[in-house]
Write an enzyme that holds these catalytic residues in place. Structure first.
Site, PDB file in Angstrom:
ATOM      1  N   CYS A  18      27.098  -8.552 -14.585  1.00  0.00           N
ATOM      2  CA  CYS A  18      26.240  -8.381 -15.762  1.00  0.00           C
ATOM      3  C   CYS A  18      26.194  -9.690 -16.529  1.00  0.00           C
ATOM      4  O   CYS A  18      27.191 -10.403 -16.562  1.00  0.00           O
ATOM      5  CB  CYS A  18      26.797  -7.284 -16.669  1.00  0.00           C
ATOM      6  SG  CYS A  18      26.507  -5.637 -16.034  1.00  0.00           S
ATOM      7  N   PRO A  19      25.090 -10.044 -17.157  1.00  0.00           N
ATOM      8  CA  PRO A  19      23.855  -9.272 -17.282  1.00  0.00           C
ATOM      9  C   PRO A  19      22.848  -9.527 -16.167  1.00  0.00           C
ATOM     10  O   PRO A  19      21.744  -9.022 -16.196  1.00  0.00           O
ATOM     11  CB  PRO A  19      23.288  -9.753 -18.624  1.00  0.00           C
ATOM     12  CG  PRO A  19      23.678 -11.208 -18.658  1.00  0.00           C
ATOM     13  CD  PRO A  19      25.043 -11.262 -17.984  1.00  0.00           C
TER      14      PRO A  19
END
Length: 85
Positions: A18-19
């Site tokens: 992530c992201p």
């Protein structure tokens, strides 16, 4: 009996953190027509917590989320657009 959803494309983001996970899914969805489906293979933790929520925030429809024996997940999402349902 498990129901299998026909998907138009598949992406594996288990090697991404992530992201960037959502960015990869978003880019894959851009290649699809409205109403088509994308299968996403992703990790437990932040990806499974954040990706489905982010997809819903953008009005995509999460059709299924299934946990695999290895602890990863398979998610099927329908690209938003003129949905019949």
């Amino acid at each position: 009996m498990s129901e299998t959803i026909k998907t138009d494309s598949t992406i594996d983001i288990t090697d991404v953190v992530c992201p960037i996970t959502f960015v990869k899914v978003k880019l894959a969805l851009e290649d699809l027509e409205d109403g088509q489906t994308l299968a996403v293979h992703l990790n437990d933790g932040e990806p499974i917590q954040n990706v489905p929520r982010s997809l819903k925030d953008e009005d995509h429809k999460v059709l299924s989320v299934k946990k695999r024996e290895d602890g990863t997940y398979d998610l099927v999402v329908k690209k938003h657009g003129l949905l019949a349902d």
